[in-house]
Write a protein that holds these residues in place. Structure first.
Motif, short mmCIF file in Angstrom:
data_model
loop_
_atom_site.label_atom_id
_atom_site.label_comp_id
_atom_site.label_asym_id
_atom_site.label_seq_id
_atom_site.Cartn_x
_atom_site.Cartn_y
_atom_site.Cartn_z
N MET A 1 86.17 67.62 -37.59
CA MET A 1 85.12 67.75 -38.58
C MET A 1 83.78 67.67 -37.86
O MET A 1 83.62 66.91 -36.92
CB MET A 1 85.28 66.63 -39.61
N GLN A 5 79.28 67.62 -41.76
CA GLN A 5 80.30 67.36 -42.78
C GLN A 5 80.51 65.85 -42.96
O GLN A 5 80.65 65.37 -44.09
CB GLN A 5 81.61 68.03 -42.40
N ALA A 9 79.68 63.55 -46.28
CA ALA A 9 80.65 62.62 -46.86
C ALA A 9 80.07 61.22 -46.98
O ALA A 9 80.21 60.56 -48.01
CB ALA A 9 81.93 62.59 -46.00
N LEU A 35 89.24 60.81 -47.81
CA LEU A 35 88.65 61.05 -46.49
C LEU A 35 89.47 60.41 -45.37
O LEU A 35 89.42 60.85 -44.23
CB LEU A 35 87.21 60.52 -46.44
N HIS A 41 92.32 67.88 -46.01
CA HIS A 41 91.47 68.84 -45.27
C HIS A 41 90.15 68.21 -44.82
O HIS A 41 89.58 68.60 -43.81
CB HIS A 41 91.21 70.07 -46.14
N HIS A 42 89.68 67.21 -45.54
CA HIS A 42 88.40 66.56 -45.24
C HIS A 42 88.57 65.22 -44.53
O HIS A 42 87.73 64.34 -44.66
CB HIS A 42 87.60 66.37 -46.53
N ILE A 44 88.16 62.42 -42.08
CA ILE A 44 86.99 62.16 -41.22
C ILE A 44 87.29 61.29 -39.99
O ILE A 44 86.42 61.12 -39.15
CB ILE A 44 85.83 61.49 -42.00
#
Length: 84
Positions: A1, A5, A9, A35, A41-42, A44
């Motif tokens: 990431m 991004q 977040a 997260l 997909h996100h 972190i």
């Protein structure tokens, strides 16, 4: 990431964390749970050094403690970066 991004977040988490309404707290915990999910997909927590630098930049180190609820090993590494 990428950094932007992670920053987005963190900004979203800060927004919901600082709102007094119960729904904001629910959104905060659900969002941070997602997260910290490796299958999301996100996710972190791939670059913990970058996450630490973003938390320092936005002066919200307490988010690292919340991350410990979902991934304690990542928290330990993140905490080391935050202190260093």
């Amino acid at each position: 990431m990428q950094q932007h991004q992670i920053e987005n977040a963190v900004i979203t988490l800060i927004y919901h964390c600082r709102r007094p309404h119960k729904i904001n707290q629910q959104i905060f915990f659900k969002y941070i749970e997602n997260l910290c999910d490796k299958n999301n997909h996100h996710y972190i927590l791939e670059d913990l050094q970058l996450v630490a630098s973003v938390l320092k930049k936005y002066k919200i180190p307490e988010l690292a403690s919340v991350i410990s609820l979902f991934d304690y090993k990542a928290f330990q590494v993140l905490d080391g970066y935050m202190r260093g």
